[in-house]
Design an enzyme around this catalytic site. Structure first.
Site, PDB file in Angstrom:
ATOM      1  N   HIS A   1       0.818  -1.214   0.000  1.00 38.68           N
ATOM      2  CA  HIS A   1       0.000   0.000   0.000  1.00 38.68           C
ATOM      3  C   HIS A   1       0.855   1.269   0.000  1.00 38.68           C
ATOM      4  O   HIS A   1       0.344   2.368  -0.217  1.00 38.68           O
ATOM      5  CB  HIS A   1      -0.938   0.002   1.215  1.00 38.68           C
ATOM      6  CG  HIS A   1      -2.258   0.659   0.962  1.00 38.68           C
ATOM      7  ND1 HIS A   1      -2.491   1.480  -0.118  1.00 38.68           N
ATOM      8  CD2 HIS A   1      -3.430   0.614   1.657  1.00 38.68           C
ATOM      9  CE1 HIS A   1      -3.748   1.918  -0.077  1.00 38.68           C
ATOM     10  NE2 HIS A   1      -4.338   1.398   0.986  1.00 38.68           N
TER      11      HIS A   1
ATOM     12  N   ASP B   1      -2.176   2.211  -4.578  1.00 40.80           N
ATOM     13  CA  ASP B   1      -3.415   2.651  -3.924  1.00 40.80           C
ATOM     14  C   ASP B   1      -4.508   1.609  -4.128  1.00 40.80           C
ATOM     15  O   ASP B   1      -4.426   0.752  -5.014  1.00 40.80           O
ATOM     16  CB  ASP B   1      -3.870   3.999  -4.487  1.00 40.80           C
ATOM     17  CG  ASP B   1      -2.897   5.122  -4.159  1.00 40.80           C
ATOM     18  OD1 ASP B   1      -2.257   5.037  -3.091  1.00 40.80           O
ATOM     19  OD2 ASP B   1      -2.775   6.059  -4.965  1.00 40.80           O
TER      20      ASP B   1
END
Length: 522
Positions: free
Chosen positions: A493, A497
């Site tokens: 992450h 995204d």
């Protein structure tokens, strides 16, 4: 005749190295391909083998010297000329006949004795563990028959008999850690050779370049010399030697060990007020239960897998997103063309080529899933080196199919079949398991319905395939039975995204539910 030993090619963009360790000294006899010294660059450790059999006449670049590509390291006098330490007469003739560093011969009482040496382990691999002996002392062996198997943190290496004869002595029993130049056993050449009754030879642990034998007092031995690059890094960072845990030969501190110590010190400073969790001690085991337990030491491969997976969880901000795919169209296409595919290409048409193609297609649209983080930079890869996770009897390995995005279906299937067989046989080289940009893991072959795969660092994405199971689905307002598979994408992450991860998974789903999209590049 004198042969020059020069610095080999160090790799792209690497122009110099530091001489870390000399394994031989002037006057020593060396065989072809026997390791002479070890060089360190800012990226890898490079071993320098002897180009010829002979005697090390002169060392030009001493330990700690910085040398460029093709620089002169040493001179070797070929044969028995040029050194007083060279063997003489019949001994010299036998020494010159030694085929490689995997075997050294000497004159024996009833026949020639042959030293079985550790074979070349690969670039940057300096030690291995003896996992299995296939022969016992006194056994007769044929030339090239497997004597034992070694394990490194990457691959398993089989050690064949250099000649036909009898296994006279095993110097490194199962579980022993040996370095790249260690002696494993002694053989007596010839069909009727009998085991020697002489005193056992001194174990390899008696040399400064080998792992000391258990219980041996090494306090009076030669001090272990840290790598010059590590000394420089410690001086620049202002940390002491006792803060660094050496992972090199005999506990030598390497450059990466210093980097790890600096990182650990930084983490400790940030969380100084938070006590580190102590390892949970093993609960007391009743005596009757303990008698039925079996304790087995983890293999080097399993230890490496455990460390890398935990490091991945500690480093990456890992998250998993899920979707499901209707496999009807892929299964129908495969069923229609599998016989013709096998007849033309000589390999079976499986599901992995469809998934590989679908992932390569999706990675073009969402390139961050195919990228990696390097410090404060994001490195985007304009190619796909696809890692295909494969379970083996010794643990999970990930062979890499290079430039999978430019390969056809049959080329992908052939590569998967070939690398899968080599993985199961423990024949994969380190080069075949490095450089991957994305990974596919198929837990469905074991019956897994859903799981969250763990990232293979420094990659930023891994796709988990699962079991195909018929389930009731609503299609055009009607309930129908369809072969469904859950898909799981684990991603970092920090760089990917949620939108990018979901988009990637949806593109894979679309390509598999309508394989014609792959042909139309949609």
């Amino acid at each position: 005749m004198t042969t020059e030993v020069r610095v080999p090619t160090l790799g792209e963009s690497v122009t110099e190295a530091t001489v870390a360790t000399w394994f031989k000294k002037p006057g020593d006899t060396v065989a072809v391909d026997e390791m002479l010294c070890e060089l360190e660059t800012d990226k890898v450790t490079v071993e320098v083998p002897s180009p010829v059999a002979g005697t090390l006449d002169e060392i030009v670049a001493a330990e700690g010297d910085t040398v460029g590509v093709d620089a002169l390291l040493a001179n070797i006098a070929e044969g028995d000329a040029g050194s007083k330490a060279a063997p003489k007469g019949k001994e010299a003739a036998k020494e010159e006949e030694a085929p490689s560093s995997a075997a050294r011969t000497a004159s024996g009482g009833t026949g020639e004795t042959i030293d079985v040496m550790v074979p070349t382990l690969g670039e940057s691999v300096t030690e291995a563990t003896v996992s299995t002996w296939f022969k016992a002392v006194g056994d007769s062996v044929a030339a090239d028959e497997m004597l034992c198997e070694l394990e490194t943190d990457k691959v398993s290496v089989e050690v064949p008999a250099p000649a036909a004869g009898t296994l006279t002595e095993i110097l490194a029993p199962e579980g022993t850690t040996v370095d790249a130049s260690a002696k494993l056993a002694v053989m007596t050449q010839g069909e009727g050779a009998a085991p020697a009754a002489s005193e056992p030879a001194a174990p390899e642990g008696d040399t400064q370049y080998s792992t000391p034998a258990a219980g041996k007092d090494t306090s009076m031995g030669k001090d272990v010399e840290d790598a010059p690059s590590a000394k420089k890094a410690m001086a620049e960072a202002g940390i002491s030697r006792d803060q660094v845990t050496g992972t090199g030969r005999d506990g030598r501190a390497m450059k990466e060990d210093v980097a790890a110590a600096i990182a650990a010190a930084g983490s400790a400073a940030k969380g100084a007020d938070i006590p580190a969790p102590a390892p949970t001690p093993r609960a007391p085991v009743p005596a009757d239960d303990a008698a039925r337990e079996e304790r087995v030491k983890m293999t080097r491969l399993r230890q490496t897998i455990a460390k890398r997976l935990k490091d991945s969880q500690n480093t990456a901000a890992m998250l998993t997103t899920y979707n499901e795919v209707d496999m009807t169209e892929v299964m129908a296409l495969r069923s229609e063309y599998k016989d013709l595919f096998l007849k033309k290409h000589g390999v079976k048409l499986g599901f992995m080529s469809f998934f590989t193609k679908a992932c390569c297609h999706a990675l073009k649209e969402v390139p961050e899933v195919n990228a990696e983080i390097d410090g404060t930079d994001i490195v985007y890869k304009n190619f796909v080196h696809m890692g295909i996770a494969a379970g083996t009897p010794t643990g999970l390995v990930v062979p890499v199919i290079r430039d999978a995005d430019s390969m056809s279906f049959h080329a992908i299937e052939q590569a998967i079949a070939e690398k899968g067989a080599r993985a199961r046989d423990g024949k994969l080289s380190m080069a075949e398991m490095q450089g991957g940009t994305f990974t596919i893991s198929n837990g469905g072959v074991y019956g897994s319905l859903m799981s969250s795969p763990i990232l293979n660092p420094p990659q930023s994405g891994i796709l988990g395939m699962h079991k195909i199971q018929e389930r009731p689905m609503v299609v055009n307002g009607e309930i129908v039975i369809r072969p469904m598979m859950y898909l799981a994408l684990s991603y970092d992450h920090r760089i990917v995204d949620g939108k990018g991860a979901v988009t990637f998974l949806v593109r894979v789903k679309e390509a598999l539910e309508d394989p014609r999209r792959l042909l139309m590049d949609l």
